[in-house]
Design an enzyme around this catalytic site. Structure first.
Site, PDB file in Angstrom:
ATOM      1  N   ARG A   1       0.847  -1.188   0.000  1.00 31.34           N
ATOM      2  CA  ARG A   1       0.000   0.000   0.000  1.00 31.34           C
ATOM      3  C   ARG A   1       0.882   1.238   0.000  1.00 31.34           C
ATOM      4  O   ARG A   1       1.885   1.307   0.720  1.00 31.34           O
ATOM      5  CB  ARG A   1      -0.903   0.028   1.235  1.00 31.34           C
ATOM      6  CG  ARG A   1      -1.954  -1.077   1.272  1.00 31.34           C
ATOM      7  CD  ARG A   1      -3.025  -0.856   0.241  1.00 31.34           C
ATOM      8  NE  ARG A   1      -4.118  -1.808   0.375  1.00 31.34           N
ATOM      9  CZ  ARG A   1      -5.177  -1.872  -0.428  1.00 31.34           C
ATOM     10  NH1 ARG A   1      -5.266  -1.018  -1.424  1.00 31.34           N
ATOM     11  NH2 ARG A   1      -6.118  -2.764  -0.247  1.00 31.34           N
TER      12      ARG A   1
ATOM     13  N   GLU B   1      -3.717   7.630  -7.943  1.00 32.46           N
ATOM     14  CA  GLU B   1      -3.679   6.741  -9.096  1.00 32.46           C
ATOM     15  C   GLU B   1      -4.827   7.092 -10.044  1.00 32.46           C
ATOM     16  O   GLU B   1      -5.937   7.367  -9.586  1.00 32.46           O
ATOM     17  CB  GLU B   1      -3.794   5.285  -8.643  1.00 32.46           C
ATOM     18  CG  GLU B   1      -2.623   4.832  -7.792  1.00 32.46           C
ATOM     19  CD  GLU B   1      -2.707   3.358  -7.380  1.00 32.46           C
ATOM     20  OE1 GLU B   1      -3.659   2.672  -7.825  1.00 32.46           O
ATOM     21  OE2 GLU B   1      -1.823   2.897  -6.647  1.00 32.46           O
TER      22      GLU B   1
ATOM     23  N   HIS C   1       0.407  -0.456 -10.713  1.00 29.13           N
ATOM     24  CA  HIS C   1      -0.433  -1.182  -9.765  1.00 29.13           C
ATOM     25  C   HIS C   1      -0.934  -2.496 -10.372  1.00 29.13           C
ATOM     26  O   HIS C   1      -2.144  -2.753 -10.455  1.00 29.13           O
ATOM     27  CB  HIS C   1      -1.622  -0.306  -9.334  1.00 29.13           C
ATOM     28  CG  HIS C   1      -2.219  -0.752  -8.013  1.00 29.13           C
ATOM     29  ND1 HIS C   1      -2.914   0.103  -7.195  1.00 29.13           N
ATOM     30  CD2 HIS C   1      -2.221  -1.955  -7.378  1.00 29.13           C
ATOM     31  CE1 HIS C   1      -3.334  -0.554  -6.119  1.00 29.13           C
ATOM     32  NE2 HIS C   1      -2.915  -1.814  -6.217  1.00 29.13           N
TER      33      HIS C   1
END
Length: 332
Positions: free
Chosen positions: A258, A287, A306
């Site tokens: 994270r 993001e 990601h």
């Protein structure tokens, strides 16, 4: 007949849902599978990112996905949000299943306050994220991404942020911060390299088979530091400005967990001022990553979009994991 509502999406399709939850059919449940429609995977990911950062009420489902909710005893979702409105309308809901480890897209506490059992899919990303993490360690320490980029831009490069002759994974001391299921799997994968592994996890005692150290000792000793803690109020900014000052100048930091575990500004500062050698990161505070983010101008960081958990088996196997917990609850 008892009914189960399942929200499919572009990652776990209706066909995958039907196959994975067939055991519920065998137990007498009618499966009603509805698709949370998106034009592209990118659009779905955009909604998912909003939900991860802002919670279950941040994205509303289309009206057709909220029809006749009172008919269902079980609702299963992956990314589709289950907020208070859906929970209130689903007056006969007994079980809420989430096909992911996190529960950011559901109003979990509110559901539980209504007596609804909530199941998530812990462990579904263990293999995919742990493999990716080890891949990031190798790519970053051996400059695979940088060499590829340089060659494609016409430059035969031999010198990198970690020098001409980097340390091998085998010879590295690898520090794992957090030792849950993914951290353990990373450690298991690294055994084959012969790496020295040290672990910091304040919530665990006597980790069998590995040397458990304080956070400060890990920061001082580790050649590669990899983040595997859960993000909570207590673990936010687990690596901050003062922590980078304690690391080796040759240290590499990896984050596939994270973003909030590391203070992004502190990491940028450490990379710019060469407090550490380099970093590899797959998660970010914002993001998609903004085009003007400081990471974009740094040579000593590898960044990916990601994707650590994005494997076919991760998504395909998720219903198989979740259905076992739901069946156990039903049959008790």
């Amino acid at each position: 007949m008892k009914k189960c509502l399942i929200y499919a999406d572009l990652f776990i399709t209706a066909e995958m849902m039907k196959e994975g939850f067939k055991p519920l059919e065998d137990c007498g449940y009618e499966l009603d599978i509805k698709k949370w429609y998106h034009d592209s995977l990118e659009d779905l990911q955009d909604d998912n990112i909003i939900l991860e950062h802002k919670g279950s009420e941040a994205v509303d489902l289309p009206a057709n996905l909220k029809e006749n909710l009172e008919d269902y005893e079980i609702i299963i979702t992956q990314f589709a949000p289950i907020g208070k409105e859906i929970i209130d309308k689903a007056k006969n809901l007994k079980i809420l299943g989430v096909l992911r480890a996190g529960t950011e897209n559901i109003c979990k506490e509110y559901a539980e306050s209504k007596g609804i059992r909530v199941f998530n899919t812990m462990g579904r990303s263990n293999i995919s994220v742990s493999e990716y993490t080890v891949g990031m360690m190798i790519a970053e320490s051996r400059n695979i991404s940088r060499s590829n980029y340089s060659l494609k831009n016409g430059f035969w490069r031999k010198e990198y942020p970690n020098g001409v002759l980097p340390l091998s994974i085998r010879s590295s001391v690898i520090g794992l911060i957090g030792f849950g299921s993914i951290g353990r799997q990373v450690a298991n994968l690294l055994k084959s390299f012969g790496s020295k592994i040290i672990v910091y996890d304040k919530y665990l005692d006597n980790i069998e088979g590995y040397e458990q150290v304080s956070k400060d000792e890990l920061l001082r000793r580790a050649d590669i530091i990899s983040m595997h803690a859960r993000l909570t109020a207590e673990t936010k900014n687990l690596l901050d400005y003062e922590d980078f000052d304690k690391m080796k100048k040759s240290a590499i930091v990896i984050n596939t967990a994270r973003s909030g575990l590391i203070n992004e500004k502190a990491l940028v500062d450490a990379l710019k001022n060469k407090k550490i050698s380099s970093a590899a990161v797959d998660v970010y505070d914002v993001e998609p990553l903004p085009k003007d983010h400081p990471y974009m101008s740094l040579d000593n960081i590898t960044i990916t979009s990601h994707i650590a958990g994005s494997t076919l088996d991760n998504f395909k196997n998720s219903p198989d994991i979740l259905v076992k917990d739901i069946l156990k609850e039903i049959n008790e």
